[in-house]
Design a protein around this motif. Structure first.
Motif, short mmCIF file in Angstrom:
data_model
loop_
_atom_site.label_atom_id
_atom_site.label_comp_id
_atom_site.label_asym_id
_atom_site.label_seq_id
_atom_site.Cartn_x
_atom_site.Cartn_y
_atom_site.Cartn_z
N GLY A 247 0.76 -1.25 0.00
CA GLY A 247 0.00 0.00 0.00
C GLY A 247 0.78 1.28 0.00
N GLU A 248 2.03 1.25 -0.44
CA GLU A 248 2.80 2.51 -0.46
C GLU A 248 2.71 3.19 -1.82
OE1 GLU A 248 5.71 3.03 2.93
OE2 GLU A 248 6.70 1.62 1.58
N GLY A 249 1.93 2.64 -2.75
CA GLY A 249 1.65 3.32 -4.00
C GLY A 249 2.67 3.15 -5.10
N ASP A 250 3.75 2.46 -4.88
CA ASP A 250 4.72 2.25 -5.95
C ASP A 250 4.81 0.76 -6.26
OD1 ASP A 250 6.08 1.25 -3.76
OD2 ASP A 250 7.84 2.52 -3.99
N GLU A 251 5.44 0.44 -7.40
CA GLU A 251 5.54 -0.96 -7.81
C GLU A 251 6.34 -1.79 -6.81
OE1 GLU A 251 6.72 -1.69 -11.83
OE2 GLU A 251 5.55 0.00 -12.56
#
Length: 147
Positions: free
Chosen positions: A122-126
Motif C-alpha cells: 500500500g505505499e503506491g509504488d511498484e
C-alpha cells in the motif's frame, strides 16, 4: 565461492493452462540451469534477472536448479511444484511486526492448491507489491511508521 541463497519463484497463470513462470535468484550466480522436472535431462539456461516459462500438466513436480558462479563453482537445489486447476482453499495469512527492525512487517501465506501469493503493502509504488512462493515469508520495511 559457490552461489548461495538459491531461490526459485513460481508464478502460475490463473487460466488453467498450466503456464508457470520461474524466476531464479542466488547470491554470486552468473547463470542458472533449470530442469523442469528433476527426472528429466531437458534444461534451459537463464541469466540473473530473467525468467523462463513452461507449461505443465496438472500434477506434482520437482524442479531442479543449478546456479553457477563466475569461478565455475555450482550449487544445486530442488523445489516442489504442484500444478492444480482447483482454486486455492483454506487460505491462512499471518502478519506480524518485526520486533527488532522498526517499520518492518513479516507476512506468510499458506493454502491448499496454491503455489504463490502476492502482497500489496500500500505505499503506491511498484516496489510495494511483492510476490513469494506459498509458505515463504515476505519481509517488508515501510518508509515511515503508521497504520
Amino acid at each position: 565461492m559457490a552461489p548461495s541463497n538459491l531461490a526459485l519463484l513460481f508464478e502460475v497463470t490463473q487460466d488453467n493452462s498450466g503456464l508457470v513462470s520461474m524466476t531464479p535468484s542466488a547470491d554470486a550466480a552468473t547463470f542458472f540451469e533449470i530442469f523442469f522436472d528433476a527426472n528429466s535431462e531437458e534444461s534451459v539456461t537463464v541469466e540473473p534477472g530473467e525468467r523462463v516459462d513452461h507449461v505443465y500438466a496438472e500434477g506434482s513436480y520437482t524442479v531442479r536448479m543449478i546456479a553457477t558462479a563466475v569461478n565455475g563453482k555450482t550449487t544445486e537445489t530442488e523445489q516442489s511444484l504442484v500444478v492444480s486447476f482447483l482454486p486455492p482453499q483454506n487460505v491462512e495469512v499471518t502478519i506480524e511486526n518485526d520486533g527488532t527492525v522498526s517499520n518492518t512487517v513479516k507476512v506468510n501465506a499458506s493454502a491448499e492448491f496454491a503455489i504463490s501469493y502476492e502482497v500489496d503493502f500500500g505505499e503506491g509504488d511498484e516496489g510495494s507489491i511483492v510476490s513469494a512462493n506459498i509458505e515463504d515469508e515476505i519481509v517488508y520495511e515501510y518508509e515511515a511508521a503508521g497504520f
